[in-house]
Design an enzyme around this catalytic site. Sequence first.
Site, PDB file in Angstrom:
ATOM      1  N   GLU A 245      46.454  40.286  54.831  1.00 37.60           N
ATOM      2  CA  GLU A 245      45.962  38.715  55.247  1.00 37.60           C
ATOM      3  C   GLU A 245      47.428  38.219  55.823  1.00 37.60           C
ATOM      4  O   GLU A 245      48.398  38.076  54.902  1.00 37.60           O
ATOM      5  CB  GLU A 245      45.188  38.149  53.857  1.00 37.60           C
TER       6      GLU A 245
ATOM      7  N   ARG B  18      47.915  52.140  42.251  1.00 36.65           N
ATOM      8  CA  ARG B  18      48.672  51.198  42.697  1.00 36.65           C
ATOM      9  C   ARG B  18      50.047  51.099  42.173  1.00 36.65           C
ATOM     10  O   ARG B  18      50.344  51.767  41.186  1.00 36.65           O
ATOM     11  CB  ARG B  18      48.186  49.672  42.247  1.00 36.65           C
TER      12      ARG B  18
ATOM     13  N   LYS C 105      51.627  38.356  45.352  1.00 38.97           N
ATOM     14  CA  LYS C 105      51.936  37.375  46.472  1.00 38.97           C
ATOM     15  C   LYS C 105      52.097  36.054  45.820  1.00 38.97           C
ATOM     16  O   LYS C 105      52.839  35.079  46.406  1.00 38.97           O
ATOM     17  CB  LYS C 105      50.921  37.512  47.542  1.00 38.97           C
TER      18      LYS C 105
END
Length: 552
Positions: A31, A257, A267
């Site tokens: 994104e 992860r 983020k």
Amino acid sequence: MNNDNFMLKLIEDEIASEPFGREMCTRFPPEPNGYLHIGSAYAIHTNYTVAASLGGKFHLRFDDTNPLKEDIAYVNAIIEDIKWLGYDPGPHIYYGSDYSEEIYRYAVKLIEGGNAFVCDLSPSEMTEYRGTLTEPGRNSPYRGRTVEENLKLFAEMKAGKYGSGTKVLRAKIDMSSPNMNMRDPVLYRIIHAEHYRTGDAWCIYPMYDYAHPIQDAIEGITYSLCSIEFKDHRPLYDWVLRELAIVSPPRQREFGRLSLTGVVTSKRFLRQLALGGHVDGWDDPRLPTLRGFRRRGFTPESIRRFITEIGSIRSQSTVDISLLDHCLRQELKGTTVSVMGVLRPLKVVITNYPENQTELLLIENNSEDPGLGHREVPFSRTIYIEQDDFMELPPAGFHRLRPGEEVRLKGAYFIRCEDVIKDGETGEIVELHCTYDPRTKSGTGFNERKVKGTIHWASAEHAVQADVRLYEKLLHSDAPPEEGEDWTDRLNPESLTVVEGAMIEPYILRVSSEHKFQLFRHGYFCSDSKHSNAERLVFNRIVPLKDTWNKK
């Protein structure tokens, strides 16, 4: 570490028994509302290398279906960083917003099939109706709307008849599902905001979990490889493709992860640091963003080597960040020139060396690789040494300069400290007077006498002044902040030390801004791309010569 690539093996086994009938294709879907970080690099590497290993393609697709935080600046930075890493998608750069019409038509198809409805519940009401992990949810009172009514309302949502957040389109699945993601999830919401690519053409935007599988199908993606937190989202991914009757649908598979000690890759947290003035922007060398690593001086090769060393991980995994430093050292130790620089200078006058004389000494560029040759280093009567390399009353085991004793100047001569000059008011040592033995010049083969200590130096007449930035961990703890905690208390006040007035041998002027170098005994350095210029040289320490992060 370097585990077997379980993901590649899993995919090879799957396509052997259930081939797609089309070229292997993976994607990375960021994104554009922030910058890539080291965890992003791991995800990019996984998708890119799996596709490359099976002779397929790798797509970069921007998940730009939320106009509130997205920006073209992030798009450009992400493209630049991915290419810098060495995972160039070539012509395969796509945007989710380009599929808006198709995604909308598929939503209409879900409504027509009785699989989606327009809901008027407020966000708080929707949370209440959703239930908990131990209690099933309740059907929305609007779930029973007819297909015709839902089609009319959805068209009116698209036409801008309703305000932001007043209505949503939801999937009609199962409010009693143990998987919270399957409890009639939201597919579309109303957002009246300018989109950086489509302007005001749309005021309804799809949710990622709905748009993602459709975008994959449009592009011919075979495998959507994502991190483990999306595993519970996979049933919804499959539901969307199944209900839309997508032929030969893409498959979602998950890998572990990656977390690193000493850094946080959230983020939201990085945004607070970068925009809140706690660091020097998104490219601050203390941040785990790729922009930060690039400015600090890390190379794409060292990052790729680090990821390869980690191997393919199946679950949540925390790796010591010192491994990343190690990978860079392995790359630089035999390829960089070792330059002499004094960070905290102490003036030394060699009283028996001829005044106004300059001697060019031949010094090896790299002790690991003789093939890097030698360079000429100017030597004169007045030099600088490190303040720490002299002590009047040293402890046992101190093998540097002291009153009445000798040390070797690297690549030069033995010197003996004869006198210590101090400030009359503060008592601070400001200058040393020494003598040298001209018979002890390095490389002459004389050297019958031995000394235990060798120190570096810089000619006062020829040295170049610079500022040096030394980095340590930004955070005392990398655990996620607890609710209500002031996470700024975790910031390490010693994460950045700026040393002004360092004196470095003039060879440094021949080092281009892109190249790395070693400062003897201090570590590996590069030019700071943000602050260094012709009037003021600023260098970042990339890594010390040995790991220091775990020593505190």
